[in-house]
Design a protein around this motif. Structure first.
Motif, PDB file in Angstrom:
ATOM      1  N   LEU A 117       8.129  -6.892  -6.699  1.00 16.36           N
ATOM      2  CA  LEU A 117       6.895  -6.890  -7.490  1.00 16.36           C
ATOM      3  C   LEU A 117       6.933  -5.700  -8.441  1.00 16.36           C
ATOM      4  CD1 LEU A 117       4.164  -7.757  -4.833  1.00 16.36           C
ATOM      5  CD2 LEU A 117       5.167  -9.248  -6.569  1.00 16.36           C
ATOM      6  N   ASP A 118       6.702  -5.969  -9.706  1.00 16.16           N
ATOM      7  CA  ASP A 118       6.676  -4.916 -10.717  1.00 16.16           C
ATOM      8  C   ASP A 118       5.250  -4.362 -10.793  1.00 16.16           C
ATOM      9  OD1 ASP A 118       7.287  -3.196 -12.778  1.00 16.16           O
ATOM     10  OD2 ASP A 118       7.207  -4.741 -14.341  1.00 16.16           O
ATOM     11  N   VAL A 119       4.929  -3.510  -9.824  1.00 11.46           N
ATOM     12  CA  VAL A 119       3.606  -2.900  -9.758  1.00 11.46           C
ATOM     13  C   VAL A 119       3.774  -1.387  -9.708  1.00 11.46           C
ATOM     14  CG1 VAL A 119       2.464  -4.877  -8.693  1.00 11.46           C
ATOM     15  CG2 VAL A 119       3.578  -3.205  -7.230  1.00 11.46           C
ATOM     16  N   ARG A 120       2.826  -0.678 -10.313  1.00 11.52           N
ATOM     17  CA  ARG A 120       2.933   0.778 -10.408  1.00 11.52           C
ATOM     18  C   ARG A 120       1.878   1.540  -9.617  1.00 11.52           C
ATOM     19  NH1 ARG A 120       4.429  -1.605 -14.865  1.00 11.52           N
ATOM     20  NH2 ARG A 120       2.445  -1.661 -15.923  1.00 11.52           N
ATOM     21  N   ASP A 121       0.927   0.801  -9.046  1.00 15.34           N
ATOM     22  CA  ASP A 121      -0.095   1.467  -8.244  1.00 15.34           C
ATOM     23  C   ASP A 121      -0.755   0.448  -7.319  1.00 15.34           C
ATOM     24  OD1 ASP A 121      -2.101   0.089  -9.742  1.00 15.34           O
ATOM     25  OD2 ASP A 121      -2.224   1.732 -11.180  1.00 15.34           O
ATOM     26  N   ARG A 122      -1.628   0.958  -6.500  1.00 12.41           N
ATOM     27  CA  ARG A 122      -2.274   0.123  -5.480  1.00 12.41           C
ATOM     28  C   ARG A 122      -3.157  -0.958  -6.097  1.00 12.41           C
ATOM     29  NH1 ARG A 122      -4.077   1.394   0.320  1.00 12.41           N
ATOM     30  NH2 ARG A 122      -5.893   0.078   0.571  1.00 12.41           N
ATOM     31  N   VAL A 123      -3.816  -0.665  -7.198  1.00 18.26           N
ATOM     32  CA  VAL A 123      -4.681  -1.657  -7.849  1.00 18.26           C
ATOM     33  C   VAL A 123      -3.843  -2.843  -8.329  1.00 18.26           C
ATOM     34  CG1 VAL A 123      -6.222  -2.063  -9.808  1.00 18.26           C
ATOM     35  CG2 VAL A 123      -6.444   0.034  -8.477  1.00 18.26           C
ATOM     36  N   GLU A 124      -2.703  -2.557  -8.970  1.00 18.46           N
ATOM     37  CA  GLU A 124      -1.823  -3.632  -9.426  1.00 18.46           C
ATOM     38  C   GLU A 124      -1.259  -4.423  -8.243  1.00 18.46           C
ATOM     39  OE1 GLU A 124       1.264  -2.250 -12.046  1.00 18.46           O
ATOM     40  OE2 GLU A 124      -0.161  -1.499 -13.531  1.00 18.46           O
ATOM     41  N   LEU A 125      -0.916  -3.717  -7.186  1.00 23.44           N
ATOM     42  CA  LEU A 125      -0.391  -4.396  -6.001  1.00 23.44           C
ATOM     43  C   LEU A 125      -1.443  -5.328  -5.412  1.00 23.44           C
ATOM     44  CD1 LEU A 125       1.627  -4.988  -3.773  1.00 23.44           C
ATOM     45  CD2 LEU A 125       0.947  -2.835  -2.671  1.00 23.44           C
ATOM     46  N   ALA A 126      -2.645  -4.842  -5.238  1.00 26.24           N
ATOM     47  CA  ALA A 126      -3.717  -5.668  -4.670  1.00 26.24           C
ATOM     48  C   ALA A 126      -3.952  -6.917  -5.513  1.00 26.24           C
ATOM     49  CB  ALA A 126      -4.990  -4.851  -4.533  1.00 26.24           C
ATOM     50  N   ALA A 127      -3.880  -6.770  -6.842  1.00 25.21           N
ATOM     51  CA  ALA A 127      -4.096  -7.909  -7.725  1.00 25.21           C
ATOM     52  C   ALA A 127      -2.954  -8.926  -7.646  1.00 25.21           C
ATOM     53  CB  ALA A 127      -4.265  -7.429  -9.162  1.00 25.21           C
ATOM     54  N   ALA A 128      -1.735  -8.461  -7.324  1.00 25.46           N
ATOM     55  CA  ALA A 128      -0.567  -9.343  -7.286  1.00 25.46           C
ATOM     56  C   ALA A 128      -0.439 -10.118  -5.973  1.00 25.46           C
ATOM     57  CB  ALA A 128       0.707  -8.533  -7.515  1.00 25.46           C
ATOM     58  N   LEU A 129      -1.083  -9.651  -4.923  1.00 29.01           N
ATOM     59  CA  LEU A 129      -0.911 -10.266  -3.610  1.00 29.01           C
ATOM     60  C   LEU A 129      -1.783 -11.501  -3.424  1.00 29.01           C
ATOM     61  CD1 LEU A 129      -0.669  -7.137  -1.297  1.00 29.01           C
ATOM     62  CD2 LEU A 129       1.174  -8.578  -2.175  1.00 29.01           C
ATOM     63  N   ARG A 130      -1.273 -12.437  -2.643  1.00 31.32           N
ATOM     64  CA  ARG A 130      -1.990 -13.658  -2.292  1.00 31.32           C
ATOM     65  C   ARG A 130      -2.292 -13.609  -0.803  1.00 31.32           C
ATOM     66  NH1 ARG A 130       2.658 -17.269  -4.783  1.00 31.32           N
ATOM     67  NH2 ARG A 130       3.741 -15.693  -3.563  1.00 31.32           N
ATOM     68  N   PRO A 131      -3.537 -13.223  -0.429  1.00 31.76           N
ATOM     69  CA  PRO A 131      -3.885 -13.130   0.990  1.00 31.76           C
ATOM     70  C   PRO A 131      -3.597 -14.431   1.733  1.00 31.76           C
ATOM     71  CG  PRO A 131      -5.582 -12.112  -0.346  1.00 31.76           C
ATOM     72  CD  PRO A 131      -4.648 -12.812  -1.296  1.00 31.76           C
ATOM     73  N   GLY A 132      -3.008 -14.267   2.919  1.00 34.56           N
ATOM     74  CA  GLY A 132      -2.679 -15.414   3.737  1.00 34.56           C
ATOM     75  C   GLY A 132      -1.377 -16.101   3.364  1.00 34.56           C
ATOM     76  N   VAL A 133      -0.803 -15.745   2.225  1.00 35.82           N
ATOM     77  CA  VAL A 133       0.423 -16.377   1.742  1.00 35.82           C
ATOM     78  C   VAL A 133       1.590 -15.400   1.753  1.00 35.82           C
ATOM     79  CG1 VAL A 133       1.534 -17.460  -0.255  1.00 35.82           C
ATOM     80  CG2 VAL A 133      -0.852 -17.995   0.292  1.00 35.82           C
ATOM     81  N   ASP A 134       1.353 -14.192   1.240  1.00 38.93           N
ATOM     82  CA  ASP A 134       2.429 -13.224   1.064  1.00 38.93           C
ATOM     83  C   ASP A 134       2.617 -12.301   2.258  1.00 38.93           C
ATOM     84  OD1 ASP A 134       3.039 -14.044  -1.553  1.00 38.93           O
ATOM     85  OD2 ASP A 134       1.518 -12.719  -2.417  1.00 38.93           O
ATOM     86  N   GLY A 135       3.867 -12.153   2.667  1.00 39.85           N
ATOM     87  CA  GLY A 135       4.273 -11.032   3.495  1.00 39.85           C
ATOM     88  C   GLY A 135       4.667  -9.926   2.528  1.00 39.85           C
ATOM     89  N   VAL A 136       4.583  -8.676   2.967  1.00 35.39           N
ATOM     90  CA  VAL A 136       4.862  -7.551   2.076  1.00 35.39           C
ATOM     91  C   VAL A 136       5.807  -6.582   2.771  1.00 35.39           C
ATOM     92  CG1 VAL A 136       3.852  -5.672   0.713  1.00 35.39           C
ATOM     93  CG2 VAL A 136       2.563  -7.791   1.049  1.00 35.39           C
ATOM     94  N   LEU A 137       6.794  -6.107   2.002  1.00 40.50           N
ATOM     95  CA  LEU A 137       7.725  -5.089   2.468  1.00 40.50           C
ATOM     96  C   LEU A 137       7.605  -3.878   1.561  1.00 40.50           C
ATOM     97  CD1 LEU A 137      10.190  -4.064   4.136  1.00 40.50           C
ATOM     98  CD2 LEU A 137      11.647  -5.231   2.449  1.00 40.50           C
ATOM     99  N   LEU A 138       7.346  -2.717   2.153  1.00 43.79           N
ATOM    100  CA  LEU A 138       7.309  -1.440   1.431  1.00 43.79           C
ATOM    101  C   LEU A 138       8.548  -0.652   1.814  1.00 43.79           C
ATOM    102  CD1 LEU A 138       3.634  -0.262   2.174  1.00 43.79           C
ATOM    103  CD2 LEU A 138       4.442  -1.549   0.177  1.00 43.79           C
ATOM    104  N   THR A 139       9.228  -0.078   0.810  1.00 49.82           N
ATOM    105  CA  THR A 139      10.409   0.740   1.068  1.00 49.82           C
ATOM    106  C   THR A 139      10.339   1.993   0.210  1.00 49.82           C
ATOM    107  OG1 THR A 139      11.710  -1.259   1.463  1.00 49.82           O
ATOM    108  CG2 THR A 139      12.932   0.791   1.126  1.00 49.82           C
ATOM    109  N   SER A 140      10.479   3.144   0.860  1.00 46.07           N
ATOM    110  CA  SER A 140      10.471   4.440   0.197  1.00 46.07           C
ATOM    111  C   SER A 140      11.323   5.385   1.030  1.00 46.07           C
ATOM    112  CB  SER A 140       9.025   4.965   0.101  1.00 46.07           C
ATOM    113  OG  SER A 140       8.979   6.330  -0.192  1.00 46.07           O
TER     114      SER A 140
END
Length: 193
Positions: A117-140
């Motif tokens: 996902l080409d997102v730069r902050d939490r607001v963009e991430l929240a807008a890109a996600l589809r609740p109930g559909v998407d699993g999410v992986l964070l790596t840092s």
């Protein structure tokens, strides 16, 4: 193994994978340890590279949940290994017992490809996600964590989902690490309940 498209998981293959997970746990309870399936007996779709999570429950109570994000072996071997690990190696919970086994429900989540996902902050991430559909992986460099799409049903909203995921990944609350990579994925989920 590289990431392959998710195999077609028709009902007979789902049933075979659920039986494999259950028989793997039974075999280990009988003292045989982890026994991977004989490749000659594995259906075609389960012989392809695959990544899965196996969740074990008894009466709705979690007995164990272990999985992999990326395919590095056949789907059959991945399911068998994670059924064993969920039953006996989930560090959060005691091992499955003979008493658990007959009342144990098995759920398998086969992961599809990771999508950056080409997102730069939490607001963009929240807008890109589809609740109930998407699993999410964070790596840092600061931590890594994932939630399957089924976690959405356990939280109130996107903010709660992300707060819990940040915590699981070991990231400081509501701070966006500069090197954070966010990927989403979907799953094919099935169970024997």
């Amino acid at each position: 193994m590289s990431r392959a498209p998710t195999p077609q998981l028709d009902p007979p293959l789902q049933h075979w994978l659920l039986d494999l997970a259950r028989s793997t746990v039974r075999s280990a309870l009988d003292g045989h340890g982890l026994v991977l399936p004989d490749p000659a007996t594995v259906p075609e779709g389960a012989g392809l590279p695959g990544a899965a999570f196996v969740t074990l429950r008894r009466g709705g109570r979690l007995l164990g949940c272990i999985g992999s994000i990326e395919a590095h072996r056949s789907l059959a071997d991945d399911v068998a290994a994670h059924a064993y690990d969920a039953a006996f190696r989930d560090p959060r919970l005691p091992a499955v017992t003979d008493d658990d086994w007959p009342r144990m429900d098995v759920e398998i989540s086969v992961l599809g490809p990771l999508e950056p996902l080409d997102v730069r902050d939490r607001v963009e991430l929240a807008a890109a996600l589809r609740p109930g559909v998407d699993g999410v992986l964070l790596t840092s460099a600061e931590g890594r964590g994932t939630f399957l799409p089924s976690v959405w049903a356990q939280v109130g909203d996107t903010d709660e989902f992300l707060d819990a995921l940040w915590h699981k990944a070991g990231l400081p609350p509501r701070r966006w690490p500069r090197d954070l990579v966010v990927e989403r994925y979907q799953v094919t989920e099935f169970d024997d309940a």
